[in-house]
Design an enzyme around this catalytic site. Structure first.
Site, PDB file in Angstrom:
ATOM      1  N   GLN A 142      -8.882  -6.787  11.360  1.00 43.46           N
ATOM      2  CA  GLN A 142      -8.365  -5.738  10.476  1.00 43.46           C
ATOM      3  C   GLN A 142      -9.022  -4.384  10.737  1.00 43.46           C
ATOM      4  OE1 GLN A 142      -8.283  -7.260   6.380  1.00 43.46           O
ATOM      5  NE2 GLN A 142      -6.167  -7.918   6.747  1.00 43.46           N
ATOM      6  N   GLU A 145       0.821  -1.222   0.000  1.00 46.81           N
ATOM      7  CA  GLU A 145       0.000   0.000   0.000  1.00 46.81           C
ATOM      8  C   GLU A 145       0.850   1.265   0.000  1.00 46.81           C
ATOM      9  OE1 GLU A 145      -0.598  -2.648   1.870  1.00 46.81           O
ATOM     10  OE2 GLU A 145      -2.707  -3.202   1.695  1.00 46.81           O
TER      11      GLU A 145
END
Lengths: 164, 564
Positions: free
Chosen positions: B113, B50
Site C-alpha cells: 500500500q 475515499e
C-alpha cells in the site's frame, strides 16, 4: 525570447519537484535548470532558463511566485546581469597536428585542458551560453566524445541583490 | 508533556476547531484512528469510498466557509481521494487532507500500500507535505490549515508515515504563523482602485462579471451594495451563483456556454467589463478571439496568476475581493462623478430587449416530465432557500438556470473539474454542517451511480438528503453533444441496465419514489421535503430528448448562441 529567472526557494524536500512539475503541467519549456544551497542552508538558489512570448513569461513568473516554497524571484534578463555556464568536453586528441590545433582553440576561448591521455583531452570552459556554443561549433564535430554542461547560473550586475 | 504523533494530530485538529473528519481507515492510519477513538471533540464520519470522503469534506467547506478535513490511508486510500482533491483544487476549496504513509524506513521500497502521495497529488494541490519527523508534525499541520484557508484557498495534503504517528514529541501548537515564502495579499492597490472606479463611472455599457472568488472571499455583501449603488447589470459564473441575489432585477442570469442570452449579449456588447473573483474560464469566454471585443477590462482577484492569464486586463487589482469592493464603494461615494444616467437607461433598454427573448423557455404542455419543470417546482416548494448540490451534466446546467439562488454558499457543484459523483457526498457534508436545513442533491442516473455507495453513509448518520434524480436514461450532456456535433451517433451514452432506484434506496434504509407523470411531480416533492429521518430518492423519468438551451457551441463567440 530567452529569459533567465533566478529563484530563492525554501531548501525543502519536494521544492524542486514543485517547480519542475509546474513547468511540465503547464507546458512551459525549460532550457536549463541549476539548483544548490546558498550561504544560508535553509535556502536554495535556482537558475532557470526558459523561453516564450511575453505573455507566457509573465505567467511563468506569476506561477513560480505562487508556489508556496518560492521566497523571492527575479527575471535577470530584465536588467544588466552576468550569466555563466561551465562546459566539460572530452575530445579525441590523436596525432601531433590535431592535439596542437585543439590546444590552440581551447586557449583562444580561455579554456583549460584538465585531463590528458595519449588519445584524449578533457577541456573545461566557462562563459555565457553563447560562448560555449561557439566553442563547440569550432571543434571538429567527429572529435567530440562527450559534452557536459552545468546549466546557466546568473547574477545581477551592480548593487542589485536577490535576498530573502 | 510528550505525546504520540497520533495524539498530536488529534490535538491539532481540536486546536483548529475541526468539527468533522471525513475518512476511511486502513493500515497506515491505525494509530491516528486509535487516537480519534479515544476522544470526542472531533467527530469522524465514515464514508464508503475515499472519493466520497473528500467530496463530503468539500461540500462541508463550500457550505460553511471553514476548511474540510479528510483522513485516508496510504496507497489506494490516497489515489481514491485524488478525484476529490482535484475537484477542490479546481474550485479553490480549502481542504486539509491527511494521508497515512508506509513507515519512513520503507518509503521508496515499493512496500505494501505504498504510493508516492506527495508526487501523485502535486499537480492538484495548493501545497503538500511529507512529515518525516514527529517533532515537525504540529507545525506542519498549522501550516497546512494556514495555507489551505488563506489567499486563494485550496487543498493541502499532509502525508504522515505510520512510524511518525507512533513516535513521541512535546506538543506545542503555534497560535499564529508567518512564512517568509507565503504572504497572501489582502488590500488592493488604492491607486488602481481609483483608476478602476473612474473607468466604471465613465462607462456607457458596463457589466459586472463575478465568480466563485466573491463567495470564497465573503464579498457577497459588498458586491451587492456596490452593484446597487452603480445600477449596472450583473452576471454570475456557474461558481458565482448566489453571490448576488438572482431574483434582483439587475441580475441578468448566469453567463457562458449555457448562460442566458441577455447575459452573454451584454458581455459581448459591453464597453467596460468589471470582473470580480472570476477567471475567464473557456466555458465562460467561448472563443477568446471574439470575447468582449469593445470592452476595457477591470479584474479584481486575490491570485495575481489569474490576471491576464486568458484575457488581457487593462486595470488589474490584486487583493481580497471584499476589501477591494468596500474600498470601491467608498471611492464611488466620495467621487463627484456619477454613472451616465442617459447611457445606462439606453443600455438597460437594450438588455431588456434581449431578456424578452425568454431564452430559458421550454414546453410546459409536455406529457412527459420536463427536467426544467422539476427544478422550477423544487425552487418554489423550498422557497429558494435550500442548499442544493449537483453532479455534472445537463441537470447541473438546468439547476443553475432554474433554481434562483439569492444567497451565497447555497449552490454547491463541481464547476472546474466537472466531477460526476460529486453531488451526493457533497450533500452529506452540507447536511452534517446544517442538520436542520433542507439539502437537495440534484443528479442524474449516470452521475449518481459514481458515488451511490454513499447512501450507506447517509443511513449511518441519519442524513435526510433529498436526491432529485433526473433520469433520462442517457448521459444527457454527452448525448446532446452527439446530437449536435456527431450527427446523432449516440456512442455508448445510453444508460442500460439501470438499477431500480426505489428498491436500491430502500435496501439502504431510505425512502424511494418513482415519478413518471408531470402532474405527480409537485406532490412527490412536497412529500419528500417533509421527511426528516432518512434520505429520499426521487427518481423522475424525464424527457429523454431534452437539451440544455441556450448554448454557445465550441469555437463560437458569446453573441453566437443557439436558442431553442
Amino acid at each position: 525570447m530567452r529569459h533567465i529567472i533566478s529563484i530563492l526557494l525554501e531548501n525543502e524536500a519536494g521544492a524542486l519537484s514543485h517547480v519542475a512539475g509546474l513547468f511540465s503541467a503547464r507546458g512551459y519549456n525549460i532550457e536549463s535548470l541549476t539548483v544548490a544551497p546558498t550561504e544560508d542552508p535553509s535556502l536554495s538558489r535556482m537558475t532557470l532558463v526558459t523561453s516564450g512570448s511575453d505573455d507566457i513569461i509573465e505567467q511563468i513568473i506569476k506561477q513560480l511566485n505562487k508556489l508556496v516554497d518560492t521566497v523571492r524571484l527575479i527575471d535577470l534578463t530584465e536588467g544588466p546581469h552576468i550569466e555563466r555556464e561551465m562546459l566539460l568536453v572530452k575530445v579525441r586528441a590523436e596525432g601531433g597536428g590535431t592535439r596542437e590545433e585543439i590546444k590552440r582553440v581551447a586557449d583562444i576561448f580561455r579554456g583549460r585542458i584538465i585531463d590528458v591521455t595519449d588519445t584524449t583531452y578533457t577541456i573545461e570552459l566557462t562563459g555565457a551560453w553563447g560562448k560555449l556554443d561557439a566553442f563547440l561549433d569550432t571543434l571538429h564535430r567527429p572529435l567530440i566524445l562527450e559534452v557536459v554542461r552545468s546549466g546557466v547560473s546568473g547574477i545581477s550586475r551592480g548593487e542589485k541583490v536577490l535576498q530573502a | 508533556m510528550e505525546l504520540t504523533g497520533a495524539d498530536i494530530f488529534v490535538r491539532c485538529l481540536e486546536e483548529e476547531g475541526v468539527e468533522y473528519v471525513f475518512g476511511y481507515p486502513g493500515g497506515a492510519v491505525l494509530y491516528l484512528y486509535d487516537a480519534l477513538f479515544r476522544q470526542d471533540a472531533v467527530k469522524h464520519i465514515l464514508a464508503r469510498h475515499e472519493q466520497g470522503a473528500a467530496h463530503a469534506a468539500d461540500g462541508y467547506a463550500r457550505a460553511t466557509g471553514r476548511p474540510g478535513v479528510v483522513l485516508v490511508t496510504s496507497g489506494p486510500g490516497v489515489t481514491n481521494a485524488v478525484t476529490g482533491i482535484a475537484t477542490a483544487y479546481m474550485d479553490s476549496i480549502p481542504l486539509v487532507v491527511f494521508s497515512g504513509q508506509v513507515p519512513t524506513h520503507l518509503i521508496g521500497n515499493d512496500a505494501f500500500q505504498e504510493v508516492d502521495s506527495v508526487g501523485v497529488t502535486r499537480p492538484c494541490v495548493k501545497h503538500n507535505f511529507l512529515v518525516k519527523d514527529v517533532k515537525d508534525l504540529a507545525l506542519t499541520i498549522k501550516k497546512a490549515f494556514y495555507i489551505a484557508t488563506t489567499g486563494r484557498p485550496g487543498p493541502v495534503v499532509v502525508d504522515i508515515p505510520k512510524d511518525v504517528t507512533a513516535r513521541k514529541a512535546v506538543f506545542r501548537y503555534p497560535g499564529t504563523i508567518s512564512m517568509r515564502s507565503y504572504n497572501p495579499v489582502v488590500r488592493g492597490h488604492s491607486g488602481q482602485i481609483r483608476k478602476a472606479v473612474d473607468l466604471m463611472l465613465r462607462a456607457k455599457r458596463p457589466i459586472l462579471y463575478t465568480g466563485g472568488g466573491v463567495i470564497l472571499g465573503e464579498g457577497s455583501g459588498a458586491l451587492t451594495e456596490l452593484t446597487r449603488l452603480l445600477g449596472f447589470p450583473i452576471t454570475n459564473t456557474l461558481m458565482g451563483l448566489g453571490a448576488y441575489p438572482a431574483t434582483d432585477r439587475q441580475f441578468v442570469g448566469m453567463l457562458g456556454m449555457h448562460g442566458t442570452y441577455e447575459a452573454n449579449m451584454a458581455m459581448h456588447n459591453c464597453d467596460v467589463l468589471i470582473a470580480v473573483g472570476a477567471r475567464f474560464d473557456d466555458r465562460v469566454t467561448g472563443n477568446i478571439e471574439k470575447f468582449c471585443p469593445h470592452a476595457r477590462v477591470i479584474h479584481i482577484d486575490i491570485d495575481p496568476a489569474s490576471i491576464s492569464k486568458n484575457v488581457k486586463v487593462d486595470i488589474p487589482i490584486v487583493g481580497s475581493v471584499d476589501a477591494v469592493l468596500r474600498e470601491m464603494i467608498k471611492v464611488v461615494g466620495e467621487s463627484d462623478r456619477r454613472a451616465d444616467p442617459g447611457a445606462l437607461t439606453e443600455w438597460w433598454k437594450q438588455i431588456d430587449e434581449w431578456r424578452s427573448m425568454d431564452c430559458l423557455k421550454y414546453d410546459r404542455q409536455s406529457d412527459v416530465i420536463k427536467p426544467q419543470y422539476v427544478l422550477e417546482c423544487l425552487y418554489r416548494l423550498t422557497a429558494g432557500d435550500a442548499y442544493v448540490t449537483s453532479d455534472v451534466g445537463q441537470h447541473q446546467m438546468w439547476t443553475a438556470q432554474f433554481y434562483k439562488f439569492d444567497r451565497p454558499r447555497r449552490w454547491i457543484n463541481s464547476g472546474g473539474l466537472g466531477t460526476m459523483g460529486f453531488g451526493l457526498p457533497a450533500a452529506m457534508g452540507v447536511q452534517l454542517a446544517f442538520p436542520d436545513e433542507t439539502v437537495v442533491c440534484v443528479t442524474s442516473e449516470a452521475s449518481v451511480q459514481m458515488c451511490i455507495q454513499e447512501l450507506a453513509t447517509c443511513r449511518q448518520y441519519g442524513l435526510p438528503i433529498k436526491v432529485v434524480n433526473l433520469s433520462n436514461r442517457y448521459m444527457g450532456m454527452v448525448r446532446q453533444w452527439q446530437e449536435f456535433f456527431y450527427q446523432g451517433r449516440y456512442a455508448m451514452s445510453y444508460m442500460e441496465a439501470l438499477p431500480d432506484f426505489v428498491r436500491l434506496a430502500e435496501s439502504y434504509g431510505h425512502a424511494g419514489m418513482h415519478i413518471e407523470r408531470p402532474e405527480d411531480v409537485e406532490g412527490a416533492l412536497r412529500e419528500a421535503l417533509k421527511v426528516r429521518d432518512k434520505a429520499v430518492f426521487l427518481d423522475f423519468a424525464t424527457d429523454q430528448a431534452e437539451n440544455v438551451y441556450p448554448m454557445i457551441p465550441a469555437g463560437a463567440g458569446q453573441n453566437e448562441m443557439i436558442l431553442v
